[in-house]
Design an enzyme around this catalytic site. Structure first.
Site, PDB file in Angstrom:
ATOM      1  N   ALA A  29       0.946  -1.320   0.096  1.00 48.55           N
ATOM      2  CA  ALA A  29       0.100   0.391  -0.254  1.00 48.55           C
ATOM      3  C   ALA A  29       0.889   1.326  -0.003  1.00 48.55           C
ATOM      4  CB  ALA A  29      -1.107   0.366   1.654  1.00 48.55           C
ATOM      5  N   ASN A  30       0.045   2.288  -0.081  1.00 50.17           N
ATOM      6  CA  ASN A  30       0.932   3.531   0.170  1.00 50.17           C
ATOM      7  C   ASN A  30       0.334   4.683   1.538  1.00 50.17           C
ATOM      8  OD1 ASN A  30      -0.650   5.327  -0.917  1.00 50.17           O
ATOM      9  ND2 ASN A  30      -0.348   3.686  -2.561  1.00 50.17           N
ATOM     10  N   HIS A  31       1.119   5.761   1.365  1.00 49.83           N
ATOM     11  CA  HIS A  31       0.565   7.169   2.879  1.00 49.83           C
ATOM     12  C   HIS A  31      -0.250   7.370   2.181  1.00 49.83           C
ATOM     13  CE1 HIS A  31       3.425   5.131   5.369  1.00 49.83           C
ATOM     14  NE2 HIS A  31       4.476   5.652   4.584  1.00 49.83           N
ATOM     15  N   SER A  32      -1.406   7.733   1.334  1.00 48.58           N
ATOM     16  CA  SER A  32      -2.320   8.169   0.666  1.00 48.58           C
ATOM     17  C   SER A  32      -3.595   8.091   1.915  1.00 48.58           C
ATOM     18  CB  SER A  32      -2.376   7.781  -1.007  1.00 48.58           C
ATOM     19  OG  SER A  32      -3.967   9.287  -0.559  1.00 48.58           O
ATOM     20  N   ALA A  96      -3.086   7.446  -4.960  1.00 56.60           N
ATOM     21  CA  ALA A  96      -2.305   7.559  -5.844  1.00 56.60           C
ATOM     22  C   ALA A  96      -1.900   5.259  -5.917  1.00 56.60           C
ATOM     23  CB  ALA A  96      -0.983   7.472  -3.648  1.00 56.60           C
TER      24      ALA A  96
END
Ligand code: C5P
Length: 232
Positions: A29-32, A96
């Site tokens: 995943a990512n931090h968005s 993102a």
């Protein structure tokens, strides 16, 4: 005073961050947080637009009046965007999106080898579809100006050049009408405030806004207006 300059317009806004399953329990995943996409949806609604909000793993209350469409992975988002982009005046890609996903998702949990403390699994990745680029090419194939397309680029800079240089190159490469460049060297994920430069498809700066994500959203919509297709 509220400008109702998006009355009669329909926008597809993507927000949040995709998740790519590695096995039944883990994902990439990512931090968005989805906050900038949410701010764009709120601002567009206030200005009179109808909003379809593609939400990738966003834990925020749906803006009243928006049509929320939840997705998980990059592939799901790609499918949703492909289905909707022909029906809207503008596509605003604030999400993102994962650049890589698992080459083969494991059907059962990837186990660690208890007999060998040094062993780690090799997880093969493959590229995902660049939905933004795909949307630009799809529009070109149809030969129309619809939808207007806005991309986002979060850059930290590095060996390839300064964050701004990378974003300018990306603006030229992606071919969207506008690219919103976010310098994340200082960290913005989950924050209320943001600082962005809006670049045109030649990589030239058309505006620079620092402030709340709401202020940034309105600045982006201001620049989007002249790119909207003519009303038939
Ligand atoms: O290339 P990069 O990921 O930095 O580009 C960011 C922009 O491209 C964002 O607007 C993002 O939503 C979009 N994107 C996409 N599909 C991908 C990766 C990014 O549409 N696979």
């Amino acid at each position: 005073a509220v400008r109702r300059d998006l009355l009669g317009r329909e926008l597809l806004i993507t927000a949040g961050g995709t998740r790519e399953d590695l096995d039944p329990v883990r994902f990439l995943a990512n931090h968005s947080s989805g906050k900038q996409g949410w701010a764009l949806a709120h601002a567009a609604l206030v200005r009179g637009a109808r909003v379809r909000l593609a939400a990738a793993n966003v834990d925020l209350e749906t803006p009243p009046g928006a049509q929320r469409l939840d997705v998980g992975s990059a592939a799901e988002l790609a499918e949703l965007v492909a289905e909707h982009r022909g029906q809207v005046d503008a596509l605003v890609m604030a999400a993102a999106v994962a650049d890589f996903t698992a080459a083969d998702r494991a059907d059962s949990k990837i186990k660690k080898d208890d007999g060998d403390e040094d062993s780690v699994p090799a997880i093969a990745l493959r590229r995902t579809q660049d939905i933004l680029r795909h949307s630009v090419l799809d529009r070109a194939e149809r030969g129309g100006a619809r939808p207007a397309i806005v991309g986002f680029a979060a850059e930290t800079g590095g060996e390839g050049g300064s964050a701004l240089d990378l974003a300018r190159a990306k603006a030229r490469r992606k071919g969207a009408d506008l690219l919103v460049f976010n310098d994340i060297t200082g960290g913005v994920f989950g924050a209320a405030d943001n600082s962005v430069r809006v670049l045109d498809r030649e990589g030239e700066e058309v505006s620079h806004t620092s402030g709340s994500k709401t202020a940034v959203a309105h600045a982006v919509l201001d620049e989007l207006l002249p790119h909207l297709p003519e009303v038939p």
